[in-house]
Design an enzyme around this catalytic site. Structure first.
Site, short mmCIF file in Angstrom:
data_model
loop_
_atom_site.label_atom_id
_atom_site.label_comp_id
_atom_site.label_asym_id
_atom_site.label_seq_id
_atom_site.Cartn_x
_atom_site.Cartn_y
_atom_site.Cartn_z
N THR A 45 0.83 -1.21 0.00
CA THR A 45 0.00 0.00 0.00
C THR A 45 0.87 1.26 0.00
O THR A 45 0.57 2.23 -0.70
CB THR A 45 -0.92 0.00 1.25
OG1 THR A 45 -1.70 -1.18 1.22
CG2 THR A 45 -1.81 1.22 1.30
N HIS B 122 2.04 1.86 -3.42
CA HIS B 122 0.99 2.49 -4.24
C HIS B 122 0.96 4.00 -4.01
O HIS B 122 0.87 4.79 -4.94
CB HIS B 122 -0.40 1.91 -3.90
CG HIS B 122 -0.62 0.53 -4.38
ND1 HIS B 122 -0.72 0.22 -5.72
CD2 HIS B 122 -0.78 -0.65 -3.73
CE1 HIS B 122 -0.93 -1.08 -5.85
NE2 HIS B 122 -0.95 -1.63 -4.66
P1 NAD Z 1 2.80 -8.43 -3.57
O1 NAD Z 1 2.82 -7.54 -4.75
O2 NAD Z 1 4.01 -8.55 -2.70
O3 NAD Z 1 2.40 -9.92 -4.02
C1 NAD Z 1 1.68 -10.22 -5.16
C2 NAD Z 1 2.49 -11.27 -5.90
O4 NAD Z 1 1.67 -11.80 -6.95
C3 NAD Z 1 3.76 -10.72 -6.55
O5 NAD Z 1 4.91 -11.37 -6.01
C4 NAD Z 1 3.55 -11.01 -8.03
O6 NAD Z 1 4.75 -11.42 -8.68
C5 NAD Z 1 2.54 -12.14 -7.98
N1 NAD Z 1 1.77 -12.34 -9.22
C6 NAD Z 1 1.33 -11.40 -10.11
N2 NAD Z 1 0.70 -12.00 -11.15
C7 NAD Z 1 0.75 -13.33 -10.92
C8 NAD Z 1 0.29 -14.47 -11.63
N3 NAD Z 1 -0.35 -14.36 -12.78
N4 NAD Z 1 0.50 -15.69 -11.07
C9 NAD Z 1 1.16 -15.83 -9.90
N5 NAD Z 1 1.63 -14.77 -9.18
C10 NAD Z 1 1.42 -13.55 -9.70
O7 NAD Z 1 1.55 -7.98 -2.70
P2 NAD Z 1 1.19 -8.36 -1.18
O8 NAD Z 1 1.54 -7.23 -0.31
O9 NAD Z 1 1.68 -9.72 -0.88
O10 NAD Z 1 -0.40 -8.39 -1.30
C11 NAD Z 1 -1.04 -9.42 -2.03
C12 NAD Z 1 -2.38 -8.95 -2.57
O11 NAD Z 1 -3.28 -8.72 -1.49
C13 NAD Z 1 -2.32 -7.64 -3.35
O12 NAD Z 1 -3.27 -7.74 -4.42
C14 NAD Z 1 -2.78 -6.62 -2.33
O13 NAD Z 1 -3.33 -5.48 -2.94
C15 NAD Z 1 -3.81 -7.41 -1.58
N6 NAD Z 1 -4.10 -7.00 -0.19
C16 NAD Z 1 -5.37 -7.15 0.22
C17 NAD Z 1 -5.70 -6.86 1.53
C18 NAD Z 1 -7.09 -7.09 1.99
O14 NAD Z 1 -7.41 -6.71 3.12
N7 NAD Z 1 -7.94 -7.73 1.18
C19 NAD Z 1 -4.72 -6.42 2.42
C20 NAD Z 1 -3.41 -6.29 1.98
C21 NAD Z 1 -3.11 -6.59 0.65
#
Ligand code: NAD
Ligand code: ZN
Length: 344
Positions: A43, A46
């Site tokens: 975040t 972003h």
């Molecule tokens: P991050 O960017 O570290 O992890 C996402 C991973 O997904 C990356 O390592 C990326 O290489 C991988 N990825 C992208 N496309 C892919 C594909 N086609 N196949 C396999 N892997 C792929 O992000 P993060 O901090 O670990 O967060 C994970 C997700 O959760 C993000 O989308 C974030 O926005 C979301 N999030 C949601 C909440 C919630 O409360 N719902 C809270 C925090 C983060």
């Protein structure tokens, strides 16, 4: 007025600036925490980049950041359960306490939730103010660096423990900062096979250290379906979607076993062709995940840490706070796990 250093989203454009801002004063039921360690969240990246979500959400100027640990410096007169010097971290979502959801014990989906470092000043600062009810006192067995990442560890815990895992085969799509921790949790909770997919070999290396049985890199033409065959499964019992990628989610659906369950943490776009008929005919249960359950998730995190889960492989970089830009650059480039910024 006493001043402190803080990372401020000062202007509505790409960047983040170290500025002098007033030290916050505690309200009646607040505490002021002296921050010792911070971590960079996706975040924050972003907000640094000033993408579409940030432009809609963030009002400048704002002190950002919500992953940290530190020590209580000062308290409002109404705070009786804590004391100065206590080693603490904090839940970053402030719940109102009176809406329907708060009053039925679902504060994580409070109608009036406010985010530290998103809607109000955050923790990339020498001092952060939070309500005493959001403080999490730290057991001495929780290392400082792990305490600083309990917010995303909590996202991973909430997602991974949404369905029973003992003996189950688990697919984690997106072994990023949160997905890699979910792998360790699934391992801790007794999963049988854990397959993780990511586009980054660096991150798949972390995934294996966290306990993944096999890893898949779709950008190299590797297929999740091959791991299903190799491990002799019918399909996965539990899916943890942590990439936010439509391609990953679609591949997940096609590799799930009938009657399986999926927790969705990754923020998938609203407008892609979801394979609904597969979800229906396979009788898949889908659960959206937001934040951390207050306070079951925090209790479970504490118990897993005391019980011996290892989060060390996910922490890959450490910088002094004045080198924060190096931390954001490495996060942007992606060859990293969690990045810790030290204030001391
Ligand atoms: P991050 O960017 O570290 O992890 C996402 C991973 O997904 C990356 O390592 C990326 O290489 C991988 N990825 C992208 N496309 C892919 C594909 N086609 N196949 C396999 N892997 C792929 O992000 P993060 O901090 O670990 O967060 C994970 C997700 O959760 C993000 O989308 C974030 O926005 C979301 N999030 C949601 C909440 C919630 O409360 N719902 C809270 C925090 C983060
Ligand atoms: Zn509420």
């Amino acid at each position: 007025m006493k001043k402190m250093k803080a990372l401020v989203k000062a202007r509505p454009e790409r960047g983040l600036w170290m500025e002098e801002v007033p030290v916050p004063r505690p309200g009646l039921n607040d505490v002021i925490i002296k921050v010792a360690k911070s971590a960079i969240c996706g975040t924050d990246l972003h907000i640094f980049r000033w993408d579409e979500w940030s432009r809609k959400t963030i009002k400048t100027p704002m002190v950002i950041g919500h992953e940290y640990m530190g020590y209580i410096e000062e308290m409002g007169a109404g705070v009786t359960n804590l004391k100065p010097g206590d080693r603490v971290t904090g839940e970053g979502h402030l719940a109102c306490g009176y809406c329907r959801n708060c009053r039925r014990g679902k504060e994580h989906v409070c109608e009036n939730s406010v985010g530290i470092g998103v809607n109000i000043d955050g923790s990339f600062a020498e001092y952060v103010r939070i309500p005493a009810t959001n403080v999490v006192p730290l057991d001495p067995r929780i290392p400082d660096e792990w305490a600083a990442i309990m917010d995303p560890f909590g996202n991973a815990t909430h997602t991974a423990l949404s369905f029973p895992l003992l003996g189950e085969d688990v697919l984690v799509t997106g072994a990023g900062l949160i997905g890699s921790m979910a792998i360790a949790i699934a391992r801790y909770a007794g999963a049988r096979f854990i397959v993780a997919s990511d586009l980054s070999d660096y991150r798949l290396g972390i995934a294996r250290k966290m306990g993944a049985t096999l890893t898949v890199n779709p950008s190299k033409g590797e297929k999740i379906s091959d791991t299903v065959k190799k491990l002799g499964m019918r399909g996965f019992d539990i899916g943890l979607e942590m990439s936010g990628s439509p391609a990953a989610f679609t591949e997940m659906i096609s590799n799930m076993y009938n009657g399986s369950s999926i927790s969705l943490l990754g923020i998938l776009p609203s407008d892609f062709a979801v394979p609904w008929s597969d979800i229906i005919f396979k009788a898949i249960t889908l659960k959206g995940i937001y934040g951390r359950e207050m306070w079951e998730t925090w209790y479970k995190m504490e118990m897993m840490i005391i019980g011996g889960i290892d989060l060390n492989p996910v922490i890959t970089h450490r910088f002094g706070i004045d080198d924060f830009m190096l931390g954001f650059e490495i996060m942007e480039q992606g060859n990293c796990g969690k990045v810790i910024l030290n204030w001391e």
